[in-house]
Design a protein around this motif. Sequence first.
Motif, PDB file in Angstrom:
ATOM      1  N   ALA A  31       0.807  -1.220   0.000  1.00 22.70           N
ATOM      2  CA  ALA A  31       0.000   0.000   0.000  1.00 22.70           C
ATOM      3  C   ALA A  31       0.840   1.269   0.000  1.00 22.70           C
ATOM      4  CB  ALA A  31      -0.927   0.001   1.215  1.00 22.70           C
ATOM      5  N   MET A  32       2.118   1.172   0.340  1.00 25.09           N
ATOM      6  CA  MET A  32       2.963   2.362   0.432  1.00 25.09           C
ATOM      7  C   MET A  32       3.231   2.945  -0.956  1.00 25.09           C
ATOM      8  SD  MET A  32       5.698   1.208   3.326  1.00 25.09           S
ATOM      9  CE  MET A  32       5.948   2.463   4.546  1.00 25.09           C
ATOM     10  N   ASP A  33       3.173   4.250  -1.033  1.00 27.95           N
ATOM     11  CA  ASP A  33       3.416   4.967  -2.283  1.00 27.95           C
ATOM     12  C   ASP A  33       4.917   4.976  -2.562  1.00 27.95           C
ATOM     13  OD1 ASP A  33       3.711   6.751  -4.375  1.00 27.95           O
ATOM     14  OD2 ASP A  33       2.233   8.178  -3.601  1.00 27.95           O
ATOM     15  N   LYS A  34       5.349   4.192  -3.538  1.00 26.71           N
ATOM     16  CA  LYS A  34       6.784   4.067  -3.825  1.00 26.71           C
ATOM     17  C   LYS A  34       7.365   5.328  -4.451  1.00 26.71           C
ATOM     18  CE  LYS A  34       6.356  -0.210  -2.417  1.00 26.71           C
ATOM     19  NZ  LYS A  34       4.885  -0.308  -2.330  1.00 26.71           N
ATOM     20  N   ASP A  35       6.509   6.257  -4.875  1.00 24.23           N
ATOM     21  CA  ASP A  35       7.010   7.542  -5.352  1.00 24.23           C
ATOM     22  C   ASP A  35       7.401   8.448  -4.192  1.00 24.23           C
ATOM     23  OD1 ASP A  35       6.663   6.928  -8.051  1.00 24.23           O
ATOM     24  OD2 ASP A  35       4.596   7.647  -8.073  1.00 24.23           O
ATOM     25  N   LYS A  36       6.923   8.121  -2.996  1.00 24.00           N
ATOM     26  CA  LYS A  36       7.225   8.925  -1.812  1.00 24.00           C
ATOM     27  C   LYS A  36       8.270   8.286  -0.907  1.00 24.00           C
ATOM     28  CE  LYS A  36       2.562  10.907  -1.342  1.00 24.00           C
ATOM     29  NZ  LYS A  36       1.367  10.977  -0.443  1.00 24.00           N
ATOM     30  N   TYR A  37       8.360   6.943  -0.943  1.00 25.12           N
ATOM     31  CA  TYR A  37       9.165   6.243   0.052  1.00 25.12           C
ATOM     32  C   TYR A  37      10.142   5.256  -0.579  1.00 25.12           C
ATOM     33  CZ  TYR A  37       4.965   7.764   2.569  1.00 25.12           C
ATOM     34  OH  TYR A  37       3.921   8.497   3.058  1.00 25.12           O
ATOM     35  N   ASP A  38      11.364   5.288  -0.070  1.00 30.11           N
ATOM     36  CA  ASP A  38      12.314   4.193  -0.290  1.00 30.11           C
ATOM     37  C   ASP A  38      12.249   3.326   0.957  1.00 30.11           C
ATOM     38  OD1 ASP A  38      13.381   4.701  -2.822  1.00 30.11           O
ATOM     39  OD2 ASP A  38      14.736   6.245  -2.016  1.00 30.11           O
ATOM     40  N   ILE A  39      12.032   2.039   0.779  1.00 30.90           N
ATOM     41  CA  ILE A  39      11.752   1.166   1.916  1.00 30.90           C
ATOM     42  C   ILE A  39      12.786   0.054   1.993  1.00 30.90           C
ATOM     43  CG2 ILE A  39       9.998  -0.253   3.039  1.00 30.90           C
ATOM     44  CD1 ILE A  39       8.098   1.195   0.795  1.00 30.90           C
ATOM     45  N   ASP A  40      13.447  -0.049   3.125  1.00 31.04           N
ATOM     46  CA  ASP A  40      14.315  -1.182   3.421  1.00 31.04           C
ATOM     47  C   ASP A  40      13.638  -2.045   4.468  1.00 31.04           C
ATOM     48  OD1 ASP A  40      16.810  -1.010   1.833  1.00 31.04           O
ATOM     49  OD2 ASP A  40      16.977   0.948   2.800  1.00 31.04           O
ATOM     50  N   ILE A  41      13.804  -3.351   4.321  1.00 34.99           N
ATOM     51  CA  ILE A  41      13.053  -4.293   5.149  1.00 34.99           C
ATOM     52  C   ILE A  41      13.998  -5.096   6.026  1.00 34.99           C
ATOM     53  CG2 ILE A  41      11.561  -6.334   5.066  1.00 34.99           C
ATOM     54  CD1 ILE A  41      10.457  -5.215   2.432  1.00 34.99           C
ATOM     55  N   PHE A  42      13.641  -5.212   7.310  1.00 33.68           N
ATOM     56  CA  PHE A  42      14.428  -5.997   8.255  1.00 33.68           C
ATOM     57  C   PHE A  42      13.528  -7.016   8.941  1.00 33.68           C
ATOM     58  CE2 PHE A  42      16.753  -2.008   7.932  1.00 33.68           C
ATOM     59  CZ  PHE A  42      18.074  -2.421   7.852  1.00 33.68           C
ATOM     60  N   LEU A  43      13.924  -8.258   8.863  1.00 36.38           N
ATOM     61  CA  LEU A  43      13.247  -9.314   9.616  1.00 36.38           C
ATOM     62  C   LEU A  43      13.823  -9.381  11.023  1.00 36.38           C
ATOM     63  CD1 LEU A  43      11.552 -11.993   9.934  1.00 36.38           C
ATOM     64  CD2 LEU A  43      13.596 -13.180   9.098  1.00 36.38           C
ATOM     65  N   ILE A  44      12.941  -9.425  12.019  1.00 38.29           N
ATOM     66  CA  ILE A  44      13.348  -9.767  13.384  1.00 38.29           C
ATOM     67  C   ILE A  44      12.986 -11.230  13.579  1.00 38.29           C
ATOM     68  CG2 ILE A  44      13.083  -9.290  15.832  1.00 38.29           C
ATOM     69  CD1 ILE A  44      12.284  -6.470  15.146  1.00 38.29           C
ATOM     70  N   SER A  45      13.987 -12.044  13.847  1.00 45.66           N
ATOM     71  CA  SER A  45      13.764 -13.490  13.945  1.00 45.66           C
ATOM     72  C   SER A  45      12.913 -13.832  15.157  1.00 45.66           C
ATOM     73  CB  SER A  45      15.107 -14.226  14.036  1.00 45.66           C
ATOM     74  OG  SER A  45      15.675 -14.052  15.327  1.00 45.66           O
ATOM     75  N   LYS A  46      12.512 -15.089  15.237  1.00 51.23           N
ATOM     76  CA  LYS A  46      11.712 -15.554  16.371  1.00 51.23           C
ATOM     77  C   LYS A  46      12.498 -15.470  17.679  1.00 51.23           C
ATOM     78  CE  LYS A  46       9.266 -18.641  13.246  1.00 51.23           C
ATOM     79  NZ  LYS A  46       9.153 -20.025  12.726  1.00 51.23           N
ATOM     80  N   ALA A  47      13.821 -15.404  17.559  1.00 54.66           N
ATOM     81  CA  ALA A  47      14.670 -15.249  18.750  1.00 54.66           C
ATOM     82  C   ALA A  47      14.942 -13.781  19.069  1.00 54.66           C
ATOM     83  CB  ALA A  47      15.991 -15.988  18.549  1.00 54.66           C
ATOM     84  N   GLY A  48      14.399 -12.871  18.252  1.00 51.78           N
ATOM     85  CA  GLY A  48      14.559 -11.450  18.522  1.00 51.78           C
ATOM     86  C   GLY A  48      15.806 -10.831  17.914  1.00 51.78           C
ATOM     87  N   ILE A  49      16.404 -11.468  16.895  1.00 55.71           N
ATOM     88  CA  ILE A  49      17.617 -10.974  16.255  1.00 55.71           C
ATOM     89  C   ILE A  49      17.257 -10.318  14.924  1.00 55.71           C
ATOM     90  CG2 ILE A  49      19.916 -11.560  15.411  1.00 55.71           C
ATOM     91  CD1 ILE A  49      19.584 -12.154  18.361  1.00 55.71           C
ATOM     92  N   VAL A  50      17.763  -9.105  14.690  1.00 52.66           N
ATOM     93  CA  VAL A  50      17.536  -8.433  13.409  1.00 52.66           C
ATOM     94  C   VAL A  50      18.431  -9.074  12.358  1.00 52.66           C
ATOM     95  CG1 VAL A  50      17.674  -6.254  12.158  1.00 52.66           C
ATOM     96  CG2 VAL A  50      16.913  -6.276  14.547  1.00 52.66           C
ATOM     97  N   MET A  51      17.829  -9.536  11.265  1.00 58.87           N
ATOM     98  CA  MET A  51      18.563 -10.177  10.177  1.00 58.87           C
ATOM     99  C   MET A  51      19.069  -9.130   9.171  1.00 58.87           C
ATOM    100  SD  MET A  51      18.600 -13.507  10.652  1.00 58.87           S
ATOM    101  CE  MET A  51      18.900 -13.122  12.383  1.00 58.87           C
TER     102      MET A  51
END
Length: 382
Positions: A31-51
């Motif tokens: 739903a995010m307007d890609k003309d307005k936002y550059d988006i980087d994605i981070f998974l937080i694992s089930k153990a609470g670690i940012v991948m």
Amino acid sequence: MSKKLHIAMLFGGNSSEHDVSKRSAHNIYEAMDKDKYDIDIFLISKAGIVMNQADSLRVFEGEDEDPIVAAAMEKMDLTDPLAAIKHLSDVKDIDLFYPVVHGNLGEDGTLQALFRILNKPYIGPGVSASAMSFDKDLTKIVLNQAGIRNTKYVLLTDQTKDQYTYEALVAELGTDVLFVKAAKQGSSVGISRVTNAAEFKAGVADALQYDYKVLVEAGLNQPREVFISILGNEHPRASRIGGIVLPGDAWYDYNNKFVDASGMVFELPAILDEKLAEEITEMAIAAYKALGLVGLTRMDFMVDADGIPYLGEPNTLPGFTNISLYPQMWEVSGLSYTDLIDEIINYGLAEFARNAKLSYDFVSLGEEHVGKKEYNAERTEK
């Protein structure tokens, strides 16, 4: 053309709502307007670690998470005290954090505290408001102080649970239908509807898996579940009210919310008496302000057979799955999914700018002068 806003979206997390977060993140991203936002994605694992970025994207795009995380963990130096969040530095110049992390370590003030330390804007309520709203006991204390109607309850803990019996609680709460709830859990995890002593004992044991505080709440007579979405900071506004109709004695549990909603009827919006709708809206806004909430929250209500509304709980980072009611209620109120995301982001930026105006004075202590100490003889003679 103005510079795009650089957003870091976090999803997953160390909670029972890990997979719910994945679905929410996909819908928000689309739903995010890609003309307005550059988006980087981070998974937080089930153990609470940012991948890292590459592994996070693989999981986001549908690959099996567990082997990807296991391989990444083998390469990580877990002796580093910042190992759990180190990959957030994989990208530079983040303008805003967008946590799509429900439940534990996401909705409880933990991530919000991290963003405060990093001195970066983020969407949703702040540290203390998130923590209070995630703890059902603290929420009720605030609601009761503010005079906002909610169901009667008794609090027990892992140390006091044996002091309570089903029969005694029925007598105290005035109903033989009770709800046993872990104080700090979301999406109906750790919640049981109990109608006898055996179910009560099992419900308490289940709830204590998730928290050491357990609420036992009075059930209502033929309750109807309704919901309202709140959006904004100092001057929040409310959506129209939505509702659900469940078959038989069913209640709105985890399966109904996120897995199989085929047996439910969604009322979008709910048909309510005008006076009742006004009362629910006023209660929701009052609770939002009393809890110090900003950004967004879904308020859950129950209306008993006599048409009296009771505030159930706030959800400060509500789900955005295809079944989730927060965005649906804004859509029937005339606010599109994309425009809703824009507003949520703008409110996050505005709250950061507002808090930046607060002053923090640092006063030098100078030389320390200690007064004379006089000791009582009877206290020093041992």
